[in-house]
Design a protein around this motif. Structure first.
Motif, PDB file in Angstrom:
ATOM      1  N   GLY A 110       0.911  -1.345   0.238  1.00  0.00           N
ATOM      2  CA  GLY A 110      -0.220   0.017  -0.008  1.00  0.00           C
ATOM      3  C   GLY A 110       0.906   1.251  -0.031  1.00  0.00           C
ATOM      4  N   MET A 111       0.190   2.288   0.235  1.00  0.00           N
ATOM      5  CA  MET A 111       0.737   3.793   0.052  1.00  0.00           C
ATOM      6  C   MET A 111       0.489   4.654   0.980  1.00  0.00           C
ATOM      7  N   PHE A 112       1.711   5.260   1.731  1.00  0.00           N
ATOM      8  CA  PHE A 112       1.184   6.278   2.844  1.00  0.00           C
ATOM      9  C   PHE A 112       0.950   7.612   2.219  1.00  0.00           C
ATOM     10  N   ALA A 113       0.228   8.591   2.935  1.00  0.00           N
ATOM     11  CA  ALA A 113       0.202   9.777   2.490  1.00  0.00           C
ATOM     12  C   ALA A 113      -0.223  10.823   3.782  1.00  0.00           C
ATOM     13  N   GLU A 114       0.211  12.083   3.622  1.00  0.00           N
ATOM     14  CA  GLU A 114      -0.137  12.961   4.493  1.00  0.00           C
ATOM     15  C   GLU A 114      -1.338  13.892   4.042  1.00  0.00           C
ATOM     16  N   LYS A 147      -7.363   5.475   3.831  1.00  0.00           N
ATOM     17  CA  LYS A 147      -7.705   5.531   5.131  1.00  0.00           C
ATOM     18  C   LYS A 147      -7.069   6.071   6.116  1.00  0.00           C
ATOM     19  N   ARG A 148      -7.572   6.684   7.178  1.00  0.00           N
ATOM     20  CA  ARG A 148      -6.745   7.446   8.267  1.00  0.00           C
ATOM     21  C   ARG A 148      -6.152   6.563   9.274  1.00  0.00           C
ATOM     22  N   LEU A 149      -5.113   6.477   9.694  1.00  0.00           N
ATOM     23  CA  LEU A 149      -4.410   5.657  10.587  1.00  0.00           C
ATOM     24  C   LEU A 149      -4.859   6.405  12.233  1.00  0.00           C
ATOM     25  N   ASP A 150      -5.184   5.593  12.986  1.00  0.00           N
ATOM     26  CA  ASP A 150      -5.811   5.859  14.145  1.00  0.00           C
ATOM     27  C   ASP A 150      -4.824   6.484  15.424  1.00  0.00           C
ATOM     28  N   PHE A 151      -4.225   7.451  15.203  1.00  0.00           N
ATOM     29  CA  PHE A 151      -3.367   8.170  16.145  1.00  0.00           C
ATOM     30  C   PHE A 151      -3.251   9.305  15.791  1.00  0.00           C
ATOM     31  N   PRO A 152      -2.970  10.296  16.976  1.00  0.00           N
ATOM     32  CA  PRO A 152      -2.701  11.807  16.514  1.00  0.00           C
ATOM     33  C   PRO A 152      -1.422  11.951  15.870  1.00  0.00           C
ATOM     34  N   TYR A 153      -1.367  12.670  14.807  1.00  0.00           N
ATOM     35  CA  TYR A 153      -0.109  12.704  13.886  1.00  0.00           C
ATOM     36  C   TYR A 153       0.564  13.871  13.912  1.00  0.00           C
ATOM     37  N   VAL A 154       1.700  14.329  14.011  1.00  0.00           N
ATOM     38  CA  VAL A 154       2.542  15.562  13.679  1.00  0.00           C
ATOM     39  C   VAL A 154       3.629  15.020  13.010  1.00  0.00           C
ATOM     40  N   HIS A 155       4.289  16.210  12.340  1.00  0.00           N
ATOM     41  CA  HIS A 155       5.515  15.955  11.501  1.00  0.00           C
ATOM     42  C   HIS A 155       6.528  16.886  11.467  1.00  0.00           C
ATOM     43  N   PRO A 156       7.760  16.719  11.546  1.00  0.00           N
ATOM     44  CA  PRO A 156       8.706  17.891  11.657  1.00  0.00           C
ATOM     45  C   PRO A 156       8.497  18.731  10.497  1.00  0.00           C
ATOM     46  N   SER A 157       8.691  20.118  10.867  1.00  0.00           N
ATOM     47  CA  SER A 157       8.979  21.043   9.560  1.00  0.00           C
ATOM     48  C   SER A 157       9.962  20.654   8.670  1.00  0.00           C
ATOM     49  N   THR A 166       1.184  20.406  12.562  1.00  0.00           N
ATOM     50  CA  THR A 166      -0.289  19.509  12.908  1.00  0.00           C
ATOM     51  C   THR A 166      -1.008  19.941  11.773  1.00  0.00           C
ATOM     52  N   GLY A 167      -2.296  19.513  11.927  1.00  0.00           N
ATOM     53  CA  GLY A 167      -3.318  19.777  11.017  1.00  0.00           C
ATOM     54  C   GLY A 167      -3.486  18.666   9.919  1.00  0.00           C
ATOM     55  N   LEU A 168      -2.543  17.659   9.976  1.00  0.00           N
ATOM     56  CA  LEU A 168      -2.576  16.542   8.993  1.00  0.00           C
ATOM     57  C   LEU A 168      -2.759  15.401   9.704  1.00  0.00           C
ATOM     58  N   ASP A 169      -3.231  14.157   8.763  1.00  0.00           N
ATOM     59  CA  ASP A 169      -3.504  12.737   9.265  1.00  0.00           C
ATOM     60  C   ASP A 169      -2.498  11.822   8.453  1.00  0.00           C
ATOM     61  N   LEU A 170      -2.103  11.059   9.004  1.00  0.00           N
ATOM     62  CA  LEU A 170      -1.298  10.084   8.216  1.00  0.00           C
ATOM     63  C   LEU A 170      -2.026   9.051   7.868  1.00  0.00           C
ATOM     64  N   CYS A 171      -2.322   8.687   6.670  1.00  0.00           N
ATOM     65  CA  CYS A 171      -3.171   7.807   5.912  1.00  0.00           C
ATOM     66  C   CYS A 171      -2.425   6.901   5.013  1.00  0.00           C
ATOM     67  N   PHE A 172      -3.281   5.804   4.585  1.00  0.00           N
ATOM     68  CA  PHE A 172      -2.778   4.632   4.137  1.00  0.00           C
ATOM     69  C   PHE A 172      -3.859   4.011   3.088  1.00  0.00           C
ATOM     70  N   LEU A 173      -3.234   3.705   1.876  1.00  0.00           N
ATOM     71  CA  LEU A 173      -3.942   3.321   0.721  1.00  0.00           C
ATOM     72  C   LEU A 173      -3.746   1.750   0.697  1.00  0.00           C
ATOM     73  N   PRO A 174      -4.401   0.796   1.311  1.00  0.00           N
ATOM     74  CA  PRO A 174      -4.075  -0.676   1.234  1.00  0.00           C
ATOM     75  C   PRO A 174      -4.360  -1.012   0.014  1.00  0.00           C
ATOM     76  N   THR A 175      -3.492  -1.861  -0.575  1.00  0.00           N
ATOM     77  CA  THR A 175      -4.072  -2.660  -1.820  1.00  0.00           C
ATOM     78  C   THR A 175      -4.946  -3.556  -1.908  1.00  0.00           C
ATOM     79  N   ASP A 176      -5.119  -4.220  -0.557  1.00  0.00           N
ATOM     80  CA  ASP A 176      -6.340  -5.129  -0.250  1.00  0.00           C
ATOM     81  C   ASP A 176      -7.215  -4.558   0.446  1.00  0.00           C
ATOM     82  N   ASP A 177      -8.386  -4.160  -0.029  1.00  0.00           N
ATOM     83  CA  ASP A 177      -9.334  -3.659   0.536  1.00  0.00           C
ATOM     84  C   ASP A 177      -9.855  -4.335   2.199  1.00  0.00           C
ATOM     85  N   ASN A 178      -9.552  -5.391   2.189  1.00  0.00           N
ATOM     86  CA  ASN A 178      -9.733  -6.308   3.511  1.00  0.00           C
ATOM     87  C   ASN A 178      -8.767  -5.774   4.545  1.00  0.00           C
TER      88      ASN A 178
END
Length: 223
Positions: A110-114, A147-157, A166-178
């Motif tokens: 899958g693929m991560f994205a902020e 989909k949104r990963l279930d934790f409060p996310y911050v990233h370094p400037s 802040t103000g972003l979510d770390l998300c993930f697009l799984p290749t497998d919908d299950n």
């Protein structure tokens, strides 16, 4: 429309891409022009532009981590409406990633994205380009399966000044919908590697990593 990779700052299309980034993203999200030299020459970082009638109208940067079998979308820019740029970049990126995975004999997990959360982030105009509106982008990415990963996310400037973004979510697009959760270890390994280039990370980022290291899995929630 052409899909062209940029591998050095002297490329004639890079200056146009960098100007587009400055028009669209907030300053702390854009590396200075000269600092792009090493990233562009890194074979693991893939930067492509969409060229239409001799003009850069879109761009995307992403990475593929062969050992982790995941990718990361650094950014996607749609510079003009009504040209199908978003779909074009998505399809070309997927074709490239699937090809990279096939070459290594592995399957893309899958693929991560902020992704900006417009309901709590500062207001960003994104250059006044409506397809880049954070409400629109978030809904489009949800439709794609992120989909949104279930934790409060911050990233370094990216200014490397130790500030937390802040103000972003770390998300993930799984290749497998299950797939409904990810190993926390995978997330930690990815984040440490992805931000290894920044030496000055905020304490809130380190605390986030410590909390993740204490977990086994992280849920994937609707975006």
């Amino acid at each position: 429309m052409d899909y062209r990779r940029i591998t050095h700052i002297e490329d004639k299309w890079f200056a146009s891409m960098h100007r587009l980034m400055q028009e669209v993203f907030p300053p702390e999200e854009v590396l200075e022009f000269e600092l792009w030299k090493e990233p562009l020459e890194d074979p693991g970082i893939r930067v492509f532009v969409a060229i239409h009638e001799g003009e850069v109208v879109g761009a995307t940067e992403y990475r593929y981590y062969d050992d982790l079998q995941v990718a990361m979308t650094d950014f996607t820019i749609i510079g003009k409406p009504g040209l199908g740029i978003g779909r074009f970049l998505y399809q070309k990126r997927q074709e490239d990633l699937m090809s990279l995975a096939a070459e290594s004999g592995k399957k893309l997990v899958g693929m991560f994205a902020e992704i900006y959360d417009p309901y709590r982030a500062e207001h960003h105009e994104f250059g006044g380009i409506k397809p880049m509106d954070p409400f629109v982008r978030r809904e489009v990415l949800s439709h794609l399966g992120y989909k949104r990963l279930d934790f409060p996310y911050v990233h370094p400037s990216w200014n490397n000044d130790g500030e937390a973004v802040t103000g972003l979510d770390l998300c993930f697009l799984p290749t497998d919908d299950n797939v409904h959760e990810l190993p926390a270890e995978l997330i930690v390994t990815f984040l440490k590697r992805y931000y290894s280039v920044l030496s000055n990370k905020p304490e809130s980022w380190h605390a986030m990593i410590e909390r993740l290291e204490a977990q086994e899995t992280v849920r994937l929630l609707p975006l």
